[in-house]
Scaffold this motif. Structure first.
Motif, mmCIF file in Angstrom:
data_model
loop_
_atom_site.group_PDB
_atom_site.id
_atom_site.type_symbol
_atom_site.label_atom_id
_atom_site.label_comp_id
_atom_site.label_asym_id
_atom_site.label_seq_id
_atom_site.Cartn_x
_atom_site.Cartn_y
_atom_site.Cartn_z
ATOM 1 N N ASP A 205 48.812 40.277 38.558
ATOM 2 C CA ASP A 205 47.712 40.995 39.203
ATOM 3 C C ASP A 205 48.191 42.305 39.820
ATOM 4 O O ASP A 205 47.469 43.308 39.822
ATOM 5 C CB ASP A 205 47.068 40.115 40.284
ATOM 6 N N ALA A 206 49.414 42.313 40.327
ATOM 7 C CA ALA A 206 49.930 43.537 40.951
ATOM 8 C C ALA A 206 50.021 44.674 39.940
ATOM 9 O O ALA A 206 49.744 45.834 40.268
ATOM 10 C CB ALA A 206 51.301 43.270 41.571
ATOM 11 N N SER A 207 50.403 44.352 38.703
ATOM 12 C CA SER A 207 50.481 45.391 37.674
ATOM 13 C C SER A 207 49.100 45.898 37.300
ATOM 14 O O SER A 207 48.884 47.103 37.127
ATOM 15 C CB SER A 207 51.196 44.843 36.434
ATOM 16 N N ASN A 208 48.143 45.001 37.135
ATOM 17 C CA ASN A 208 46.784 45.441 36.823
ATOM 18 C C ASN A 208 46.229 46.321 37.938
ATOM 19 O O ASN A 208 45.607 47.359 37.681
ATOM 20 C CB ASN A 208 45.875 44.237 36.583
ATOM 21 N N ARG A 209 46.461 45.919 39.186
ATOM 22 C CA ARG A 209 45.968 46.726 40.314
ATOM 23 C C ARG A 209 46.641 48.093 40.344
ATOM 24 O O ARG A 209 46.007 49.099 40.678
ATOM 25 C CB ARG A 209 46.199 45.986 41.632
ATOM 26 N N ALA A 210 47.926 48.148 39.988
ATOM 27 C CA ALA A 210 48.643 49.421 39.996
ATOM 28 C C ALA A 210 48.030 50.418 39.029
ATOM 29 O O ALA A 210 48.186 51.631 39.187
ATOM 30 C CB ALA A 210 50.115 49.194 39.656
ATOM 31 N N HIS A 211 47.313 49.904 38.024
ATOM 32 C CA HIS A 211 46.686 50.770 37.025
ATOM 33 C C HIS A 211 45.160 50.739 37.126
ATOM 34 O O HIS A 211 44.456 51.054 36.168
ATOM 35 C CB HIS A 211 47.152 50.362 35.631
ATOM 36 N N HIS A 212 44.657 50.320 38.297
ATOM 37 C CA HIS A 212 43.227 50.364 38.607
ATOM 38 C C HIS A 212 42.404 49.446 37.716
ATOM 39 O O HIS A 212 41.230 49.733 37.440
ATOM 40 C CB HIS A 212 42.681 51.796 38.535
ATOM 41 N N LYS A 213 42.993 48.361 37.278
ATOM 42 C CA LYS A 213 42.247 47.379 36.493
ATOM 43 C C LYS A 213 42.015 46.172 37.399
ATOM 44 O O LYS A 213 42.930 45.382 37.650
ATOM 45 C CB LYS A 213 43.026 46.977 35.238
ATOM 46 N N PHE A 214 40.796 46.034 37.887
ATOM 47 C CA PHE A 214 40.490 45.020 38.894
ATOM 48 C C PHE A 214 39.550 43.933 38.399
ATOM 49 O O PHE A 214 39.266 42.984 39.128
ATOM 50 C CB PHE A 214 39.851 45.690 40.123
ATOM 51 N N HIS A 215 39.037 44.053 37.184
ATOM 52 C CA HIS A 215 37.912 43.216 36.793
ATOM 53 C C HIS A 215 38.298 41.948 36.036
ATOM 54 O O HIS A 215 37.421 41.230 35.588
ATOM 55 C CB HIS A 215 36.911 44.026 35.948
ATOM 56 N N ASN A 216 39.593 41.660 35.898
ATOM 57 C CA ASN A 216 39.949 40.400 35.232
ATOM 58 C C ASN A 216 41.091 39.695 35.965
ATOM 59 O O ASN A 216 42.219 39.675 35.504
ATOM 60 C CB ASN A 216 40.320 40.648 33.762
ATOM 61 N N PRO A 217 40.793 39.126 37.134
ATOM 62 C CA PRO A 217 41.834 38.406 37.885
ATOM 63 C C PRO A 217 42.512 37.346 37.018
ATOM 64 O O PRO A 217 41.873 36.653 36.225
ATOM 65 C CB PRO A 217 41.048 37.769 39.031
ATOM 66 N N ILE A 218 43.807 37.207 37.185
ATOM 67 C CA ILE A 218 44.608 36.351 36.326
ATOM 68 C C ILE A 218 44.181 34.890 36.412
ATOM 69 O O ILE A 218 44.182 34.170 35.409
ATOM 70 C CB ILE A 218 46.104 36.490 36.694
ATOM 71 N N GLU A 219 43.740 34.441 37.594
ATOM 72 C CA GLU A 219 43.483 33.013 37.765
ATOM 73 C C GLU A 219 42.352 32.496 36.883
ATOM 74 O O GLU A 219 42.247 31.289 36.650
ATOM 75 C CB GLU A 219 43.185 32.693 39.239
ATOM 76 N N ARG A 220 41.503 33.376 36.366
ATOM 77 C CA ARG A 220 40.391 32.890 35.555
ATOM 78 C C ARG A 220 40.575 33.190 34.061
ATOM 79 O O ARG A 220 39.719 32.834 33.247
ATOM 80 C CB ARG A 220 39.077 33.478 36.041
ATOM 81 N N GLN A 221 41.666 33.847 33.689
ATOM 82 C CA GLN A 221 41.828 34.270 32.310
ATOM 83 C C GLN A 221 41.886 33.095 31.329
ATOM 84 O O GLN A 221 41.212 33.084 30.307
ATOM 85 C CB GLN A 221 43.085 35.123 32.155
ATOM 86 N N ALA A 222 42.733 32.099 31.622
ATOM 87 C CA ALA A 222 42.931 31.000 30.677
ATOM 88 C C ALA A 222 41.633 30.228 30.441
ATOM 89 O O ALA A 222 41.285 29.902 29.294
ATOM 90 C CB ALA A 222 44.018 30.068 31.178
ATOM 91 N N GLU A 223 40.898 29.943 31.510
ATOM 92 C CA GLU A 223 39.649 29.191 31.363
ATOM 93 C C GLU A 223 38.621 29.981 30.557
ATOM 94 O O GLU A 223 37.930 29.424 29.694
ATOM 95 C CB GLU A 223 39.074 28.855 32.740
ATOM 96 N N CYS A 224 38.523 31.290 30.817
ATOM 97 C CA CYS A 224 37.558 32.112 30.089
ATOM 98 C C CYS A 224 37.892 32.162 28.599
ATOM 99 O O CYS A 224 37.001 32.051 27.745
ATOM 100 C CB CYS A 224 37.535 33.526 30.662
ATOM 101 N N ILE A 225 39.167 32.330 28.279
ATOM 102 C CA ILE A 225 39.571 32.349 26.874
ATOM 103 C C ILE A 225 39.269 31.013 26.218
ATOM 104 O O ILE A 225 38.785 30.956 25.078
ATOM 105 C CB ILE A 225 41.066 32.715 26.757
ATOM 106 N N GLY A 226 39.515 29.929 26.933
ATOM 107 C CA GLY A 226 39.193 28.609 26.403
ATOM 108 C C GLY A 226 37.713 28.459 26.114
ATOM 109 O O GLY A 226 37.324 27.892 25.075
ATOM 110 N N ASN A 227 36.867 28.962 27.002
ATOM 111 C CA ASN A 227 35.420 28.869 26.797
ATOM 112 C C ASN A 227 34.973 29.684 25.586
ATOM 113 O O ASN A 227 34.107 29.251 24.811
ATOM 114 C CB ASN A 227 34.684 29.358 28.045
ATOM 115 N N ILE A 228 35.540 30.880 25.413
ATOM 116 C CA ILE A 228 35.172 31.723 24.274
ATOM 117 C C ILE A 228 35.568 31.044 22.966
ATOM 118 O O ILE A 228 34.780 30.975 22.010
ATOM 119 C CB ILE A 228 35.839 33.110 24.408
ATOM 120 N N ARG A 229 36.776 30.497 22.914
ATOM 121 C CA ARG A 229 37.227 29.839 21.693
ATOM 122 C C ARG A 229 36.436 28.551 21.433
ATOM 123 O O ARG A 229 36.153 28.193 20.285
ATOM 124 C CB ARG A 229 38.722 29.541 21.762
ATOM 125 N N SER A 230 36.052 27.848 22.497
ATOM 126 C CA SER A 230 35.250 26.626 22.329
ATOM 127 C C SER A 230 33.873 26.936 21.763
ATOM 128 O O SER A 230 33.240 26.063 21.152
ATOM 129 C CB SER A 230 35.113 25.894 23.668
#
Length: 477
Positions: A299-324
């Motif tokens: 998250d620190a790297s994403n914030r350093a580049h002004h990318k705030f809209h995809n917090p790491i804690e929800r990434q795996a679940e969201c990808i799982g839902n899309i693939r499901s």
């Protein structure tokens, strides 16, 4: 009325953006290997990247009495200079500035009148002035008609600038009549919105198209899809930078597309996995795969580049839902962002395996001239080339590093990157991902196998670059 002829030219990047380009000279004596690499490069260019330039399709669809427009895509065609063109337009992409200027110089020497437009002209008009007779700045949907009318009247001006962003709700249909449809993997390219609400500093979309989302009318998009199907029944590419950015608009649009029974791919954020209704609309309308920008898993790297809209804690679940939902995921990572350390490579590899990402892309940060990250890296003395030499910032596909990472010494970063891609992209991994893919298994296999080849080229180039940097460094001691 005298008929005016206009040629619109698309110039591919010569540094890998439109197919792999080995930066180092191939001195292999193995004839079979050279033949294999050449064939793979040709197939990759056609199968993966060969969709028509939508911007030129839009301009060629603008009709003015007395004007005929033709597209020449230099990936497949040679310039038809045996014809007397009244105006030749060149779209100057940031990754192909030098060849665009060289072509413009040759055409002007032969007596042709040249108009330059596109992203680079919009951001750096002062660098383009001497290279063209006419400059077109900004999104040209509305001002291109002015150019064509002035051509007919004999009153062309040296500059045309879009004072405001075009109102996409009033634009007409996009036509394919200026294309040779047989050249492409598919010609079904559609854009529904422009603009981006985010401000990632490595991206130029919000710089080029603004932060406010602008939509085409849903009925116009559906109309284009219906008419495209009459000429080309292949897969559709929705070229929106974030096709789910306006969730209400996207859900309404794709529900209306369900009866047309198309297959399509696009780009989205993983936030799609948090909206079951929208995800269902995507799946039912024929979505087979989505490219999602994960970037860093820190998250620190994403914030350093002004990318705030995809917090790491929800990434795996969201990808799982899309693939499901039956949609393949192309997960795009950037290794080497400002807070990344050497631990990031293992984090990426583990994440890919645990989430089952169907096609991973492990990218190097590309500091694009005109973006915030380019200026910041230049100010910090971290660019590997002169900031004013934009031609040096070739936008090759993961084959050249252009800057010094903040937390990882360059002599450690390049080996860590090449070893990561060596582990991720193997024939065995390609087969495993294809078998596990929710759909489009053959396409998933094709992309992964191509990436085995392409990242192999990348490793050769990067290690060669590191050796050259070492020599340069030692010679200055």
């Amino acid at each position: 009325m005298v008929q005016r002829s206009v040629l619109l030219v698309f110039i591919p990047a010569d540094s890998g953006t439109d197919g792999p380009a080995h930066l180092q000279k191939d001195v292999s004596s193995n004839g079979f290997k050279r033949l294999k690499d050449g064939m793979l490069k040709s197939v990759i260019k056609r199968a993966q990247f060969a969709i028509p330039p939508l911007s030129l399709m839009i301009l060629s669809s603008i009709e003015v009495d007395g004007v005929e427009q033709t597209i020449c895509d230099l990936r497949f065609e040679t310039l038809p200079l045996d014809k007397q063109w009244d105006l030749i337009g060149i779209s100057v992409q940031t990754g192909a500035v030098k060849p665009a200027f060289e072509l413009a110089a040759m055409l002007r020497q032969k007596g042709f009148r040249v108009v330059l437009g596109g992203p680079y002209v919009t951001v750096f008009p002062e660098r383009c002035r001497e290279h063209g007779d006419i400059l077109v700045r900004g999104e040209a949907d509305e001002i291109w008609k002015d150019v064509l009318c002035d051509l007919v009247d004999g009153s062309l001006k040296p500059d045309y600038t879009a004072a405001v962003f075009p109102d996409l709700s009033s634009t007409g249909s996009v036509k394919k009549s200026a294309l040779d449809i047989s050249n492409y993997f598919t010609t079904n390219v559609v854009q529904t919105t422009r603009g981006c609400p985010y401000s990632c500093d490595f991206c130029n979309v919000h710089i080029m198209n603004g932060h406010k989302l602008r939509h085409r009318r849903i009925g116009d998009v559906v109309h284009d899809v219906e008419h495209f199907l009459k000429e080309d029944k292949r897969i559709f590419f929705f070229l929106d930078d974030t096709v789910n950015a306006d969730e209400a608009y996207a859900e309404k649009l794709f529900r209306e597309l369900i009866p047309l029974k198309i297959s399509w791919v696009g780009q989205a954020t993983t936030k799609l996995g948090e909206n079951p209704q929208l995800l269902e609309a995507f799946a039912r309308s024929g979505c087979g795969a989505l490219l999602v920008g994960i970037e860093s898993l820190a998250d620190a790297s994403n914030r350093a580049h002004h990318k705030f809209h995809n917090p790491i804690e929800r990434q795996a679940e969201c990808i799982g839902n899309i693939r499901s939902a039956g949609i393949c995921v192309y997960g795009s990572f950037i290794y080497g962002l400002d807070e990344d350390t050497l631990l990031e490579q293992q984090t990426i590899e583990t994440f890919i395996h645990e989430t089952g990402i169907d096609v991973p892309g492990i990218n190097l940060l590309r500091p694009i001239p005109g973006t915030g990250v380019f200026d910041r890296l230049a100010d910090e003395g971290r660019l590997l080339h002169d900031r004013h030499d934009h031609d040096a910032f070739r936008f090759s596909w993961a084959q050249e590093i252009l800057y010094r990472p903040k937390r990882i010494p360059l002599e450690e970063f390049i080996p860590s990157y090449t070893e990561l891609t060596r582990r991720i992209f193997t024939p065995a991994q390609a087969i495993r991902r294809a078998l596990a893919a929710p759909t489009l298994k053959s396409a998933v296999l094709m992309f992964n196998l191509f990436y085995v080849h392409m990242y192999g080229l990348s490793r050769k180039d990067l290690l060669g670059q590191m050796a050259a940097l070492d020599v340069e460094s030692s010679s200055t001691l």
